[in-house]
Design a protein around this motif. Structure first.
Motif, mmCIF file in Angstrom:
data_model
loop_
_atom_site.group_PDB
_atom_site.id
_atom_site.type_symbol
_atom_site.label_atom_id
_atom_site.label_comp_id
_atom_site.label_asym_id
_atom_site.label_seq_id
_atom_site.Cartn_x
_atom_site.Cartn_y
_atom_site.Cartn_z
ATOM 1 N N LEU A 1 29.916 40.935 26.872
ATOM 2 C CA LEU A 1 28.993 39.710 27.397
ATOM 3 C C LEU A 1 28.614 40.069 29.223
ATOM 4 N N CYS A 2 29.996 40.061 29.855
ATOM 5 C CA CYS A 2 29.684 40.324 31.438
ATOM 6 C C CYS A 2 29.099 41.594 31.654
ATOM 7 N N ALA A 3 29.359 42.542 30.799
ATOM 8 C CA ALA A 3 28.454 43.894 31.105
ATOM 9 C C ALA A 3 26.881 43.797 30.948
ATOM 10 N N GLU A 4 26.298 42.767 30.166
ATOM 11 C CA GLU A 4 25.033 42.602 30.252
ATOM 12 C C GLU A 4 24.428 42.325 31.550
ATOM 13 N N CYS A 5 25.100 41.636 32.610
ATOM 14 C CA CYS A 5 24.541 41.544 34.038
ATOM 15 C C CYS A 5 25.331 42.527 34.954
ATOM 16 N N HIS A 6 26.656 42.883 34.661
ATOM 17 C CA HIS A 6 27.507 43.710 35.618
ATOM 18 C C HIS A 6 27.773 44.989 35.008
ATOM 19 N N GLY A 7 26.730 45.464 34.427
ATOM 20 C CA GLY A 7 26.873 46.982 33.781
ATOM 21 C C GLY A 7 27.402 47.979 34.747
ATOM 22 N N GLN A 8 26.770 48.059 36.045
ATOM 23 C CA GLN A 8 27.365 49.043 36.953
ATOM 24 C C GLN A 8 28.864 48.696 37.350
ATOM 25 N N LEU A 9 29.380 47.857 37.364
ATOM 26 C CA LEU A 9 30.776 47.561 37.606
ATOM 27 C C LEU A 9 31.528 47.999 36.378
ATOM 28 N N VAL A 10 31.130 47.487 35.303
ATOM 29 C CA VAL A 10 31.652 48.060 33.979
ATOM 30 C C VAL A 10 31.801 49.178 33.824
ATOM 31 N N ASP A 11 30.688 50.156 34.162
ATOM 32 C CA ASP A 11 30.527 51.573 34.044
ATOM 33 C C ASP A 11 31.605 52.086 34.966
ATOM 34 N N ARG A 12 31.681 51.518 36.219
ATOM 35 C CA ARG A 12 32.843 52.385 37.269
ATOM 36 C C ARG A 12 33.907 52.047 36.836
ATOM 37 N N ILE A 13 34.324 50.783 36.160
ATOM 38 C CA ILE A 13 35.686 50.644 35.469
ATOM 39 C C ILE A 13 36.021 51.557 34.482
ATOM 40 N N ASN A 14 35.001 51.776 33.598
ATOM 41 C CA ASN A 14 35.403 52.900 32.623
ATOM 42 C C ASN A 14 35.399 54.186 32.978
ATOM 43 N N GLU A 15 34.979 54.430 34.320
ATOM 44 C CA GLU A 15 34.874 55.939 34.698
ATOM 45 C C GLU A 15 36.352 56.140 35.794
ATOM 46 N N SER A 16 37.044 54.925 35.958
ATOM 47 C CA SER A 16 37.961 54.958 36.654
ATOM 48 C C SER A 16 39.094 55.827 36.259
ATOM 49 N N LYS A 17 40.035 56.695 36.998
ATOM 50 C CA LYS A 17 41.102 57.233 36.529
ATOM 51 C C LYS A 17 42.232 56.265 36.380
ATOM 52 N N PHE A 18 42.394 55.435 37.300
ATOM 53 C CA PHE A 18 43.550 54.169 37.014
ATOM 54 C C PHE A 18 42.623 52.983 36.788
ATOM 55 N N GLU A 19 43.129 52.348 35.736
ATOM 56 C CA GLU A 19 42.504 51.010 35.526
ATOM 57 C C GLU A 19 43.443 49.729 35.710
ATOM 58 N N HIS A 20 42.961 48.719 36.004
ATOM 59 C CA HIS A 20 43.880 47.255 36.070
ATOM 60 C C HIS A 20 43.915 46.741 34.654
ATOM 61 N N PRO A 21 45.080 46.699 33.836
ATOM 62 C CA PRO A 21 45.392 46.216 32.602
ATOM 63 C C PRO A 21 44.547 44.896 32.428
ATOM 64 N N PRO A 22 44.492 43.673 33.228
ATOM 65 C CA PRO A 22 43.957 42.683 32.898
ATOM 66 C C PRO A 22 42.489 42.744 33.146
ATOM 67 N N VAL A 23 41.870 43.566 33.596
ATOM 68 C CA VAL A 23 40.443 43.958 33.603
ATOM 69 C C VAL A 23 40.035 44.532 32.123
ATOM 70 N N ARG A 24 40.813 45.014 31.701
ATOM 71 C CA ARG A 24 40.319 45.533 30.438
ATOM 72 C C ARG A 24 40.633 44.460 29.277
ATOM 73 N N GLU A 25 41.630 43.647 29.450
ATOM 74 C CA GLU A 25 41.820 42.349 28.564
ATOM 75 C C GLU A 25 40.653 41.364 28.393
ATOM 76 N N ASP A 26 40.292 40.889 29.901
ATOM 77 C CA ASP A 26 39.512 39.902 29.878
ATOM 78 C C ASP A 26 38.995 39.624 31.207
ATOM 79 N N CYS A 27 37.809 39.616 31.606
ATOM 80 C CA CYS A 27 37.218 39.271 33.114
ATOM 81 C C CYS A 27 37.749 38.152 33.301
ATOM 82 N N LEU A 28 37.799 37.036 32.369
ATOM 83 C CA LEU A 28 38.366 35.707 32.831
ATOM 84 C C LEU A 28 39.752 35.429 32.993
ATOM 85 N N THR A 29 40.557 36.578 32.920
ATOM 86 C CA THR A 29 41.808 36.423 33.668
ATOM 87 C C THR A 29 41.918 35.988 35.107
#
Length: 199
Positions: A1-29
């Motif tokens: 749902l968030c990616a509908e407006c924040h697609g660029q940020l979501v793409d950058r997160i998906n392309e990141s070598k190191f990700e922050h687990p809470p981000v994967r779980e839920d933006c509402l964290t």
């Protein structure tokens, strides 16, 4: 749902070598979906309070990695990207060499000081230790951009630690310049014929 407006940020997160687990779980964290009293980005609390909700700063390894500076009182996002990064420890992709080498004392007073985050010198004078020639050249000009010589000096525009932007800019160039020159950018938007270099 968030990616509908924040697609660029979501793409950058998906392309990141190191990700922050809470981000994967839920933006509402970390974010509220509707409103927030904590300022920009609809955060549930200040970035540091959110970070300290999970990260234990009193562990010996944590203290050692941060050179014994009381980073629990600092702004974590001045060095770390809360969403994900291509750099270890989720540092932003562009890191100031002293920060990369954990050489905090190059710019800051000793961590045991009463003001451990204080700079050894004010404004641009701290930066002159490494950037002497460039700053001297700037100061020898007849017209000087005021942010260079005010109290904060170089850090008005550049992050002293790390940044997602090239040249350690605090924000994308138009956003950064627009903080002081909004009238110029607004005039460009109204112009019938835009000047491409500004964009």
């Amino acid at each position: 749902l968030c990616a509908e407006c924040h697609g660029q940020l979501v793409d950058r997160i998906n392309e990141s070598k190191f990700e922050h687990p809470p981000v994967r779980e839920d933006c509402l964290t970390c974010h509220n979906a509707h409103s927030s009293s904590q300022g920009a980005n609809l955060l549930k609390d200040s970035p540091s309070v959110l970070c300290l909700g999970c990260h234990e700063t009193d562990k010996p390894t944590f203290k050692k990695l941060h050179r014994d500076y009381p980073v629990e009182r600092a702004e974590c996002t001045s060095c770390h990207d809360p969403h994900g990064s291509n750099e270890a420890a989720m540092l932003y992709d562009n890191i100031h060499p002293p920060a990369a080498k954990r050489n905090c004392e190059q710019c800051h007073v000793d961590p045991t000081s009463t003001e451990p985050f204080a700079l050894k010198a004010a404004g641009y004078e701290t930066c002159m230790a490494c950037h002497y020639e460039m700053i001297t050249d700037v100061l020898n000009q007849s017209h000087i951009h005021w942010p260079v010589v005010d109290d904060k000096g170089c850090t008005n525009c550049h992050s002293p630690h790390a940044s997602p932007e090239k040249k350690l800019m605090r924000q994308p160039m138009l956003d950064l310049c627009g903080r002081c020159h909004a009238d110029t950018l607004a005039r460009q938007e109204r112009a019938a014929t835009e000047h491409p270099p500004i964009a």
